[in-house]
Scaffold this active site. Structure first.
Site, mmCIF file in Angstrom:
data_model
loop_
_atom_site.group_PDB
_atom_site.id
_atom_site.type_symbol
_atom_site.label_atom_id
_atom_site.label_comp_id
_atom_site.label_asym_id
_atom_site.label_seq_id
_atom_site.Cartn_x
_atom_site.Cartn_y
_atom_site.Cartn_z
ATOM 1 N N HIS A 1 13.635 55.686 -3.272
ATOM 2 C CA HIS A 1 14.956 56.302 -3.117
ATOM 3 C C HIS A 1 16.006 55.721 -4.052
ATOM 4 C CE1 HIS A 1 13.121 57.931 0.488
ATOM 5 N NE2 HIS A 1 14.066 58.856 0.456
ATOM 6 N N GLY A 2 15.877 54.469 -4.376
ATOM 7 C CA GLY A 2 16.889 53.920 -5.267
ATOM 8 C C GLY A 2 16.648 52.466 -5.560
#
Lengths: 481, 322
Positions: free
Chosen positions: A327-328
């Site tokens: 996701h990041g």
């Protein structure tokens, strides 16, 4: 072009009319048109990164072709590694390079060293995590001999760059989507109407729910120190609905848009907040990503068919943590993944992770008290994990949670607006509850048969979308991934 | 496909009908404001169209219509002035107002009030609309729309005409439950466009957190089209041979002190003035002996006492510039 932009309102009808009226002669022509408009769609944001998509696509196309013909297992493995290293390498450079350098610098600082490393501020290409996984699944499936490679470069380019799902999914598998580019696509009235309906519902969730929840979630998360337990609870709940409305809304718009062009994409959300345990939640949330990790990471690690419980626990935690990291580039996402893994662990170790496979309260209007209790408990646990997802740092997340033990005061300054948002969320939940056996939350329009009443409902939804558009309409959260 | 397009058109038609119905409902709030003399652009445009001659035109946001009293300007400068300021009027709207004024009048002097926060605001569908709805004829309205709206705003207005009224929903909800829904009377309209307010701000009100608290001016936050339209105003006046003066009305000292870098704001506007060889009067940097709790009606507007002092000073300086 953003789905919630004025440009998209122009882009979509123009592309739709050209697709069905001007470029209808051959499949090749239609695919060529789809590639061009998809690249325009993406290039509207930043044309420089088109080269990355083109590179990924062409590379995997040729690797796929070679894999299909190659019989030598060593060479096949080598080709797969080229694909993995190239695709994950690009992802690593653009998404994680800065994070690793910063983390390394901080680590050295801990040991009293002053590394003075300057990192490049690399712009993250929108959708790179999505299309990278999509092309990777193509080469892995060919390597596993589960898929035959395509000889049609144009169709493959269209498969990778198909604009409705290019920037934030659903992450499609080649075996599902690629064959659709070879089929003669006849216009289907019911499919197109269904698509428009799904787009409408997606916009409602994005604009009315997510963007309005965002106002208060941002205010509370950005100033969590100024708020008491009631507001912090509201902040976590609002964020839960913000991210749901935002991402499932995006998915609905993407799937609905595809239907307008005669394509069927996979369902990406299946009413996750009606789940009765974490296992069920993960079968219903971001389905295309969860199944990707299941098929390409969890099962290769041995999945649940491992001899020891410790290995099973490791596999579970590893997959959730990697999924969080996808996701990041931030420790908060890893913590979020890890926390979800820890919550899932008791279920899988106790073999209870597939207890709730059926749709909740099937055939009943309302859930039983036990079902309601489990849904609320699951939702509360999910909200807790979202705090890590939303917080800027892990320390912030812990401080936010510590705030739940603060003085019981309420100091909301926009109580009437918050009440309005809560009403919006309630309407969405009621509509989705009534449609929980369908593909998306508005599919059968409450079973209304008369065209006038259906058009009336659509109009009201559209009026609501325009009326409740906040001043500052935010980007889709998942664009940053 | 044909069936799809026909049904789509039918649906769109139904939606448009409902849109206009919704517009009528949401618009009732502003109609109630007009009935209660709370929406000044209605009075101002009526007043303007009745005016025989305008020598001096004042443009800008609410700072403008609350700071510069046309009657004082007229008597001190022996001119016929008109204050065309309106709430939240952006330079983009000011430019459209100026063009409409030029269609009816030939002023010799234009005074444009510059307020930095207005350059950061971009709600054209509200502030420009208040003017558009009160213009004399359709061609003026179309011309104004073209100048004040972007293609996106024109598109939205065509498809969902109620969009610019959506902020009225909360007030209408209060009306529905029988609560007071109209804004408090902040001043009264006077002939020539000036809005007079006798209200005096309290120290406590000044000290409450507001948009000025720790405000830091940042050029990158300015809306590009407003900057472009400031330039359009300058070039239009030049082309017409009309003298243009830039001014900034004063803020209460307490509010002024909240701004972390006022010099940057001043220098930004002064730069425009210098570049175009026009005068810029910044009342924030002039000694006018204004007292926060006597001469201001709220955290950033003058009251009538303050406006009198400022207008007299403006008229004196304009006379000197003549």
């Amino acid at each position: 072009v953003l789905f919630n932009s004025f440009e998209f309102l122009i882009f979509l009808p123009v592309v739709f009319l050209l697709y069905w009226f001007v470029f209808a002669r051959t499949i090749q022509l239609r695919n060529l048109f789809l590639v061009v408009v998809s690249y325009v769609f993406y290039g509207w944001w930043d044309y420089r990164f088109l080269a990355l998509i083109a590179f990924s696509s062409v590379l995997d196309y040729f690797i796929g072709k070679h894999l299909g013909h190659e019989t030598n297992s060593k060479k096949r493995k080598y080709l797969l590694w080229v694909s993995l290293i190239s695709n994950l390498g690009l992802l690593g450079v653009f998404k994680y390079f800065g994070f690793f350098i910063d983390s390394f610098s901080e680590l050295l600082l801990l040991f009293g060293m002053n590394p003075n490393i300057t990192t490049l501020k690399i712009l993250l290409p929108v959708g790179i995590s999505f299309y990278t996984f999509q092309t990777l699944s193509y080469t892995i499936d060919i390597y596993r001999r589960q898929l035959k490679p395509t000889d049609n470069l144009l169709a493959f380019l269209a498969f990778v760059s198909f604009f409705p799902q290019l920037v934030a999914g659903p992450i499609e598998r080649a075996k599902d989507l690629l064959p659709q580019f070879f089929k003669i696509r006849e216009f289907s009235y019911p499919l197109a109407v269904d698509g428009l309906r799904q787009i409408l519902w997606g916009f409602f969730k994005k604009v009315v729910i997510a963007d309005n929840c965002a106002i208060y979630a941002n205010e509370i998360f950005n100033n969590y120190g100024d708020h008491g337990p009631v507001e912090l609870t509201c902040g976590a709940i609002f964020f839960a609905f913000q991210i749901y409305g935002d991402f499932s809304g995006y998915s609905d718009i993407a799937i609905g848009t595809s239907k307008l062009f005669g394509f069927k994409l996979r369902q990406n959300f299946a009413y996750p907040y009606f789940s009765r345990d974490i296992g069920e939640f993960w079968r219903r949330w971001h389905i295309s990503l969860s199944t990707w990790f299941r098929d390409y990471v969890y099962i290769p690690l041995g999945g649940s068919r491992v001899s020891s419980k410790s290995r099973l626990a490791f596999n579970t935690i590893a997959v959730f943590t990697i999924s969080g990291f996808w996701h990041g580039a931030n420790w908060t996402f890893m913590a979020w993944g890890l926390l979800n893994g820890l919550l899932f662990l008791p279920l899988i170790l106790g073999k209870r992770n597939r207890n709730n496979m059926a749709i909740v309260a099937t055939g009943n209007m309302l859930p039983s008290l036990s079902e309601l209790f489990h849904m609320l408990l699951t939702f509360a646990l999910i909200c807790l994990t979202w705090i890590f997802f939303r917080a800027e740092t892990i320390t912030d997340a812990f401080h936010y949670i510590a705030g739940f033990g603060g003085d019981f005061t309420v100091s909301f300054s926009y109580l009437s607006s918050i009440l309005a948002v809560t009403i919006g969320i309630s309407i969405m939940l009621i509509v989705e509850w009534m449609h929980r056996e369908y593909e998306y939350g508005f599919k059968n329009v409450f079973g209304l048969r008369s065209r006038v009443s259906r058009y009336g409902i659509y109009s009201i939804l559209l009026l609501a979308i325009f009326t409740f558009t906040p001043e500052e309409s935010s980007e889709f959260i998942y664009f940053q991934f | 496909l044909r069936r799809f397009l026909v049904n789509g058109t039918v649906f769109f038609g139904l939606f448009l009908v409902l849109s206009y119905l919704w517009l009528y409902i949401l618009g009732s709030y502003e109609r109630d404001m007009v009935t209660n003399d709370l929406l000044f652009p209605v009075l101002r445009w009526d007043d303007f169209y009745d005016k025989e001659k305008v020598d001096l035109l004042v443009l800008g946001s609410s700072h403008c219509h609350r700071s510069y009293n046309s009657a004082i300007i007229d008597s001190m400068m022996d001119v016929s002035s008109f204050n065309m300021g309106s709430s939240a009027q952006t330079p983009t709207t000011s430019y459209a107002v100026l063009k409409e004024v030029f269609e009816h009048q030939q002023p010799d002097l234009v005074v444009l009030d510059l307020y930095h926060l207005i350059f950061e605001a971009d709600d054209q569908l509200r502030n420009a609309r208040w003017n558009i709805e009160n213009l004399s004829d359709l061609s003026s309205k179309i011309g104004f729309c073209k100048r004040a709206y972007s293609a996106r705003e024109i598109g939205i207005t065509a498809v969902a005409p109620f969009y610019g009224h959506r902020k009225n929903l909360e007030a209408l909800f209060y009306k529905l439950i029988g609560r007071n829904y109209l804004p408090r009377q902040k001043g009264s309209y006077t002939k020539g466009g000036y809005v007079k307010s006798e209200k005096v701000v309290s120290q406590a009100a000044l000290e409450r957190p507001n948009s000025f608290t720790n405000y830091l001016f940042d050029e990158s936050k300015l809306v590009a089209r407003h900057v472009k339209n400031l330039e359009s105003i300058i070039s239009t006046c030049k082309a017409k041979g009309v003298k243009l003066i830039l001014v900034t009305s004063p803020l209460p000292q307490y509010t002024f002190d909240q701004i972390q870098n006022y010099n940057d704001i001043h220098n930004y506007f002064q730069g425009y003035a210098d570049h175009n060889q026009i005068s810029y009067i910044d009342f924030n940097l002039q000694e006018l002996s204004l007292i926060d709790t006597i001469h201001f009606s709220d955290v950033h507007h003058l009251n009538d006492k303050g406006a009198t002092i400022v207008t007299k000073s403006l008229a004196t300086q304009l006379n000197e510039l003549k």
